[in-house]
Design a protein around this motif. Sequence first.
Motif, PDB file in Angstrom:
ATOM      1  N   THR A 197       0.833  -1.201   0.000  1.00  0.00           N
ATOM      2  CA  THR A 197       0.000   0.000   0.000  1.00  0.00           C
ATOM      3  C   THR A 197       0.868   1.252   0.000  1.00  0.00           C
ATOM      4  O   THR A 197       0.620   2.200  -0.762  1.00  0.00           O
ATOM      5  CB  THR A 197      -0.938   0.005   1.210  1.00  0.00           C
ATOM      6  N   ALA A 198       1.866   1.277   0.863  1.00  0.00           N
ATOM      7  CA  ALA A 198       2.753   2.440   0.934  1.00  0.00           C
ATOM      8  C   ALA A 198       3.495   2.640  -0.381  1.00  0.00           C
ATOM      9  O   ALA A 198       3.663   3.771  -0.852  1.00  0.00           O
ATOM     10  CB  ALA A 198       3.741   2.256   2.087  1.00  0.00           C
ATOM     11  N   GLU A 199       3.928   1.550  -0.998  1.00  0.00           N
ATOM     12  CA  GLU A 199       4.646   1.642  -2.264  1.00  0.00           C
ATOM     13  C   GLU A 199       3.749   2.202  -3.370  1.00  0.00           C
ATOM     14  O   GLU A 199       4.159   3.059  -4.164  1.00  0.00           O
ATOM     15  CB  GLU A 199       5.156   0.258  -2.666  1.00  0.00           C
ATOM     16  N   ALA A 200       2.511   1.735  -3.420  1.00  0.00           N
ATOM     17  CA  ALA A 200       1.584   2.207  -4.452  1.00  0.00           C
ATOM     18  C   ALA A 200       1.262   3.689  -4.280  1.00  0.00           C
ATOM     19  O   ALA A 200       1.260   4.459  -5.242  1.00  0.00           O
ATOM     20  CB  ALA A 200       0.296   1.387  -4.397  1.00  0.00           C
ATOM     21  N   LEU A 201       1.027   4.111  -3.057  1.00  0.00           N
ATOM     22  CA  LEU A 201       0.677   5.514  -2.813  1.00  0.00           C
ATOM     23  C   LEU A 201       1.847   6.441  -3.085  1.00  0.00           C
ATOM     24  O   LEU A 201       1.667   7.555  -3.598  1.00  0.00           O
ATOM     25  CB  LEU A 201       0.185   5.678  -1.374  1.00  0.00           C
ATOM     26  N   ALA A 202       3.054   6.000  -2.760  1.00  0.00           N
ATOM     27  CA  ALA A 202       4.233   6.817  -3.063  1.00  0.00           C
ATOM     28  C   ALA A 202       4.436   6.938  -4.573  1.00  0.00           C
ATOM     29  O   ALA A 202       4.880   7.973  -5.070  1.00  0.00           O
ATOM     30  CB  ALA A 202       5.465   6.202  -2.403  1.00  0.00           C
ATOM     31  N   ARG A 203       4.076   5.903  -5.313  1.00  0.00           N
ATOM     32  CA  ARG A 203       4.235   5.897  -6.767  1.00  0.00           C
ATOM     33  C   ARG A 203       3.222   6.794  -7.462  1.00  0.00           C
ATOM     34  O   ARG A 203       3.516   7.410  -8.472  1.00  0.00           O
ATOM     35  CB  ARG A 203       4.088   4.462  -7.265  1.00  0.00           C
ATOM     36  N   TRP A 204       2.008   6.881  -6.937  1.00  0.00           N
ATOM     37  CA  TRP A 204       0.945   7.647  -7.596  1.00  0.00           C
ATOM     38  C   TRP A 204       1.163   9.148  -7.519  1.00  0.00           C
ATOM     39  O   TRP A 204       0.678   9.900  -8.344  1.00  0.00           O
ATOM     40  CB  TRP A 204      -0.409   7.316  -6.985  1.00  0.00           C
ATOM     41  N   GLY A 205       1.828   9.627  -6.491  1.00  0.00           N
ATOM     42  CA  GLY A 205       2.029  11.063  -6.349  1.00  0.00           C
ATOM     43  C   GLY A 205       0.793  11.798  -5.886  1.00  0.00           C
ATOM     44  O   GLY A 205       0.579  12.961  -6.238  1.00  0.00           O
ATOM     45  N   LEU A 206      -0.064  11.141  -5.092  1.00  0.00           N
ATOM     46  CA  LEU A 206      -1.265  11.796  -4.586  1.00  0.00           C
ATOM     47  C   LEU A 206      -0.917  12.763  -3.460  1.00  0.00           C
ATOM     48  O   LEU A 206       0.125  12.658  -2.823  1.00  0.00           O
ATOM     49  CB  LEU A 206      -2.261  10.749  -4.068  1.00  0.00           C
ATOM     50  N   GLY A 207      -1.818  13.712  -3.200  1.00  0.00           N
ATOM     51  CA  GLY A 207      -1.619  14.633  -2.098  1.00  0.00           C
ATOM     52  C   GLY A 207      -2.387  14.242  -0.853  1.00  0.00           C
ATOM     53  O   GLY A 207      -2.069  14.679   0.245  1.00  0.00           O
ATOM     54  N   TYR A 208      -3.424  13.402  -1.025  1.00  0.00           N
ATOM     55  CA  TYR A 208      -4.298  13.046   0.084  1.00  0.00           C
ATOM     56  C   TYR A 208      -4.824  11.640  -0.179  1.00  0.00           C
ATOM     57  O   TYR A 208      -5.217  11.314  -1.293  1.00  0.00           O
ATOM     58  CB  TYR A 208      -5.464  14.035   0.135  1.00  0.00           C
ATOM     59  N   VAL A 209      -4.815  10.798   0.828  1.00  0.00           N
ATOM     60  CA  VAL A 209      -5.303   9.431   0.661  1.00  0.00           C
ATOM     61  C   VAL A 209      -6.189   9.061   1.842  1.00  0.00           C
ATOM     62  O   VAL A 209      -5.986   9.540   2.965  1.00  0.00           O
ATOM     63  CB  VAL A 209      -4.125   8.433   0.548  1.00  0.00           C
ATOM     64  N   VAL A 210      -7.179   8.235   1.559  1.00  0.00           N
ATOM     65  CA  VAL A 210      -8.074   7.735   2.605  1.00  0.00           C
ATOM     66  C   VAL A 210      -7.863   6.229   2.732  1.00  0.00           C
ATOM     67  O   VAL A 210      -7.909   5.496   1.735  1.00  0.00           O
ATOM     68  CB  VAL A 210      -9.546   8.022   2.273  1.00  0.00           C
ATOM     69  N   LEU A 211      -7.607   5.784   3.937  1.00  0.00           N
ATOM     70  CA  LEU A 211      -7.503   4.358   4.229  1.00  0.00           C
ATOM     71  C   LEU A 211      -8.737   3.932   5.005  1.00  0.00           C
ATOM     72  O   LEU A 211      -9.104   4.573   5.997  1.00  0.00           O
ATOM     73  CB  LEU A 211      -6.253   4.053   5.064  1.00  0.00           C
ATOM     74  N   THR A 212      -9.385   2.896   4.564  1.00  0.00           N
ATOM     75  CA  THR A 212     -10.505   2.347   5.312  1.00  0.00           C
ATOM     76  C   THR A 212     -10.326   0.844   5.379  1.00  0.00           C
ATOM     77  O   THR A 212      -9.327   0.299   4.900  1.00  0.00           O
ATOM     78  CB  THR A 212     -11.850   2.718   4.660  1.00  0.00           C
ATOM     79  N   SER A 213     -11.258   0.162   5.971  1.00  0.00           N
ATOM     80  CA  SER A 213     -11.120  -1.289   6.092  1.00  0.00           C
ATOM     81  C   SER A 213     -12.489  -1.898   6.324  1.00  0.00           C
ATOM     82  O   SER A 213     -13.442  -1.221   6.727  1.00  0.00           O
ATOM     83  CB  SER A 213     -10.195  -1.663   7.254  1.00  0.00           C
ATOM     84  N   VAL A 214     -12.557  -3.173   6.057  1.00  0.00           N
ATOM     85  CA  VAL A 214     -13.727  -3.939   6.471  1.00  0.00           C
ATOM     86  C   VAL A 214     -13.627  -4.161   7.977  1.00  0.00           C
ATOM     87  O   VAL A 214     -12.560  -4.019   8.570  1.00  0.00           O
ATOM     88  CB  VAL A 214     -13.767  -5.297   5.730  1.00  0.00           C
ATOM     89  N   ASP A 215     -14.732  -4.503   8.606  1.00  0.00           N
ATOM     90  CA  ASP A 215     -14.690  -4.872  10.032  1.00  0.00           C
ATOM     91  C   ASP A 215     -14.167  -6.288  10.150  1.00  0.00           C
ATOM     92  O   ASP A 215     -14.624  -7.203   9.447  1.00  0.00           O
ATOM     93  CB  ASP A 215     -16.098  -4.782  10.642  1.00  0.00           C
ATOM     94  N   ARG A 216     -13.182  -6.474  11.020  1.00  0.00           N
ATOM     95  CA  ARG A 216     -12.594  -7.792  11.239  1.00  0.00           C
ATOM     96  C   ARG A 216     -12.770  -8.185  12.697  1.00  0.00           C
ATOM     97  O   ARG A 216     -11.839  -8.186  13.500  1.00  0.00           O
ATOM     98  CB  ARG A 216     -11.110  -7.776  10.838  1.00  0.00           C
ATOM     99  N   ASP A 217     -14.012  -8.530  13.046  1.00  0.00           N
ATOM    100  CA  ASP A 217     -14.298  -8.957  14.421  1.00  0.00           C
ATOM    101  C   ASP A 217     -13.697 -10.313  14.733  1.00  0.00           C
ATOM    102  O   ASP A 217     -13.695 -10.745  15.892  1.00  0.00           O
ATOM    103  CB  ASP A 217     -15.819  -9.012  14.643  1.00  0.00           C
ATOM    104  N   ASP A 218     -13.182 -11.006  13.690  1.00  0.00           N
ATOM    105  CA  ASP A 218     -12.543 -12.305  13.923  1.00  0.00           C
ATOM    106  C   ASP A 218     -11.135 -12.170  14.469  1.00  0.00           C
ATOM    107  O   ASP A 218     -10.552 -13.152  14.929  1.00  0.00           O
ATOM    108  CB  ASP A 218     -12.518 -13.104  12.617  1.00  0.00           C
TER     109      ASP A 218
END
Length: 428
Positions: A197-218
């Motif tokens: 994830t970090a590698e992809a975001l550094a490659r894209w050159g974005l200024g702002y990113v949102v990280l979310t996730s599914v709920d993992r109650d397991d």
Amino acid sequence: MASPAPLQRIQAPLRRSLARAAMLSSRTYATIPPQSDPQQQLPQQPQGSASIPAGETKRRPTYFKDTAVAPFSEFLPSSAPLSPSEAYAPRTATVGPEGRKRTITRLPEWLKTPIPSAGANPNFAKIKSDLRGLGLHTVCEEARCPNIGECWGGSNKAEATATIMLMGDTCTRGCRFCSVKTNRRPPPLDPHEPENTAEALARWGLGYVVLTSVDRDDLADGGARHFAETIRRIKSKKPTLLVEALTGDFQGDLDMVKIVAESGLDVYAHNVETTEGLTPYVRDRRATFRQSLKVLEHVKTVKGKEGIITKTSIMLGLGETEEELWETLRELRKVDVDVVTFGQYMRPTKRHLKVEKYVTPDEFELWRQRALDMGFLYCASGPLVRSSYKAGEAFIENVLRKRAGDKAIAAKSLSQAVAAEETSDKAL
């Protein structure tokens, strides 16, 4: 001497070809009179009928009898704009076979968006290709967000926004508004996901990113440490990238909330989704309105009121009342939530909650003004606004950079004051 049988076999196709050519040359079509004598084929004008006015051409004769077809002009857009009452009026249509017809409400015009195309937009194609190559998921695709073309395919790459969904594409909860896949035992976490994830975001050159996730109650920690590790990797590769984390409630475990809040992110988002009264019918039974408020409140307790921006999102059109919305906003202000967004709930499939109301753009603007009047730092409100809509992030980005600049100035002033004091001590 050749027998007559082979000659007959050779002559038969030739005779058929000649017969077909003769038939085609004499055939007449439904709308085209034969060229031999066109005047004889045209229908005679009855006695006493009106003559064709000058400047108009007579319609070509045809065998089609359907006279109920609307003129072409009715299919062209009208030049005169519709009044607000006409434009916002719900439109219905009758669908279904004969004997089982039913009336449905059509999607309003303000909710229709163009379908994005990777071939027409290089930024959109680049992000989609990198995601597939690194095995990453986005909530933009999984939740069928209508803004995916706008957020991914902005003309300025630094302003493009992608919402990465961590910890897989399968959720352990089953909210009645969400189209993400559900399962009690999703696949295990990918240990390489934080680095990818970090590698992809550094490659894209974005200024702002949102990280979310599914709920993992397991998982014992609900995935909090995985979330925090991803944020730290991103900040180490690109410190200037602003990171927003849209998390679940971690089943009310505030220690897990603290782990994510202290990972170096800039905006902590957690969605209440709807009003307190509708929460049991809209969200999974393990999620409660009060539990979500505690999450947002604890983030401010850990980082301080000015140390981090908190954000939440509310869907409209689920049957909420005006007083319920007022009460929801008051509860959010009590725990110092900075940013709130309003968007139209759109039913993903027939298995999900139906839309009770399509809220008009004027109503969304009204609630935006009300939220700002109540003291929210920012409010994005509109039919197509979602919790990570990029229009809000442009403002939040400016606020974050301004706060960072103020802190840098304060730190510089403090260091200068300390240096001056040390100089005066030496002089004495």
